[in-house]
Design an enzyme around this catalytic site. Structure first.
Site, PDB file in Angstrom:
ATOM      1  N   CYS A   4       0.843  -1.202   0.000  1.00  0.00           N
ATOM      2  CA  CYS A   4       0.000   0.000   0.000  1.00  0.00           C
ATOM      3  C   CYS A   4       0.883   1.259   0.000  1.00  0.00           C
ATOM      4  O   CYS A   4       1.728   1.433   0.887  1.00  0.00           O
ATOM      5  CB  CYS A   4      -0.920  -0.012   1.213  1.00  0.00           C
ATOM      6  N   CYS A   7       0.514   3.264   3.283  1.00  0.00           N
ATOM      7  CA  CYS A   7       1.220   2.650   4.415  1.00  0.00           C
ATOM      8  C   CYS A   7       2.721   2.919   4.305  1.00  0.00           C
ATOM      9  O   CYS A   7       3.388   3.166   5.314  1.00  0.00           O
ATOM     10  CB  CYS A   7       0.945   1.150   4.463  1.00  0.00           C
ATOM     11  N   ASP A  30      -0.727  16.276  -1.396  1.00  0.00           N
ATOM     12  CA  ASP A  30      -0.965  15.374  -2.528  1.00  0.00           C
ATOM     13  C   ASP A  30       0.109  15.598  -3.590  1.00  0.00           C
ATOM     14  O   ASP A  30       0.492  16.733  -3.887  1.00  0.00           O
ATOM     15  CB  ASP A  30      -2.361  15.626  -3.111  1.00  0.00           C
ATOM     16  N   ASN A  86     -13.247   9.557  -1.701  1.00  0.00           N
ATOM     17  CA  ASN A  86     -13.805   8.692  -2.735  1.00  0.00           C
ATOM     18  C   ASN A  86     -13.910   7.275  -2.195  1.00  0.00           C
ATOM     19  O   ASN A  86     -12.959   6.762  -1.608  1.00  0.00           O
ATOM     20  CB  ASN A  86     -12.909   8.718  -3.978  1.00  0.00           C
ATOM     21  N   GLY A  92     -13.803   7.043  -8.317  1.00  0.00           N
ATOM     22  CA  GLY A  92     -12.480   7.620  -8.551  1.00  0.00           C
ATOM     23  C   GLY A  92     -11.427   7.240  -7.537  1.00  0.00           C
ATOM     24  O   GLY A  92     -10.316   7.780  -7.570  1.00  0.00           O
ATOM     25  N   THR A  94      -8.394   5.543  -6.120  1.00  0.00           N
ATOM     26  CA  THR A  94      -7.246   4.826  -6.693  1.00  0.00           C
ATOM     27  C   THR A  94      -6.384   4.175  -5.625  1.00  0.00           C
ATOM     28  O   THR A  94      -5.699   3.194  -5.904  1.00  0.00           O
ATOM     29  CB  THR A  94      -6.372   5.773  -7.539  1.00  0.00           C
ATOM     30  N   HIS A  97      -6.732   2.874   0.802  1.00  0.00           N
ATOM     31  CA  HIS A  97      -6.403   3.143   2.210  1.00  0.00           C
ATOM     32  C   HIS A  97      -7.169   4.425   2.502  1.00  0.00           C
ATOM     33  O   HIS A  97      -6.942   5.451   1.834  1.00  0.00           O
ATOM     34  CB  HIS A  97      -4.885   3.312   2.347  1.00  0.00           C
ATOM     35  N   HIS A  99      -8.702   7.816   2.971  1.00  0.00           N
ATOM     36  CA  HIS A  99      -8.046   9.125   2.974  1.00  0.00           C
ATOM     37  C   HIS A  99      -9.064  10.213   2.697  1.00  0.00           C
ATOM     38  O   HIS A  99     -10.049  10.005   1.982  1.00  0.00           O
ATOM     39  CB  HIS A  99      -6.905   9.184   1.957  1.00  0.00           C
ATOM     40  N   HIS A 101      -9.299  14.012   1.188  1.00  0.00           N
ATOM     41  CA  HIS A 101      -8.683  15.119   0.461  1.00  0.00           C
ATOM     42  C   HIS A 101      -9.167  16.426   1.079  1.00  0.00           C
ATOM     43  O   HIS A 101     -10.365  16.593   1.326  1.00  0.00           O
ATOM     44  CB  HIS A 101      -9.142  15.131  -1.004  1.00  0.00           C
TER      45      HIS A 101
END
Ligand code: 5GP
Ligand code: ZN
Length: 113
Positions: A4, A7, A30, A86, A92, A94, A97, A99, A101
């Site tokens: 990952c 990770c 990002d 997402n 969307g 990808t 894990h 997260h 934004h």
């Protein structure tokens, strides 16, 4: 989880522009920003791939992440921003894990919701 990306960012195996970390979460910019300010806040552990995995045993981590988002945006003097997560490839996602934004900038004028 060994394969990952997030990770590996938490462990330091992949470098990142860290903003903040504590025992529960990690915040970093990002790599492909979609607005003037674009950072991610993630749980340090991989037990939640997405919102679908949030439950009463782990939702304290999610609440904590939102407290951290409130603190970081306050410190950055950002008063207008959008928090996006997402869930699923069709939406969307990808990186599997969980997260969040955090986006801020002039390109957030168009409202999806
Ligand atoms: P998703 O599409 O899953 O909602 O968001 C994943 C985000 O992770 C994307 O915005 C992508 O630019 C970001 N990302 C993917 N790999 C890396 C990386 O190695 N470092 C950083 N800082 N961000 C990444
Ligand atoms: Zn992970």
């Amino acid at each position: 989880m060994s394969d990952c990306i997030f990770c590996k960012i938490v462990s330091g195996d992949i470098p990142s522009k860290k903003i903040f970390e504590d025992e529960l979460c990690y915040a970093f910019y990002d790599i492909n920003p979609q607005s003037d300010v674009h950072f991610l806040v993630i749980p340090k552990t991989h037990d939640m791939q997405a919102v679908k995995d949030i439950n009463e045993a782990n939702s304290n981590v999610v609440a904590h992440i939102f407290e951290v988002i409130a603190e970081l945006t306050c410190e950055m003097n950002i008063d207008s921003y959008r928090v996006i997560t997402n869930c699923g490839e069709g939406a969307g996602q990808t990186v599997k894990h969980l997260h969040f934004h955090v986006l801020s900038g002039d390109n957030l004028n168009e409202n999806l919701v």
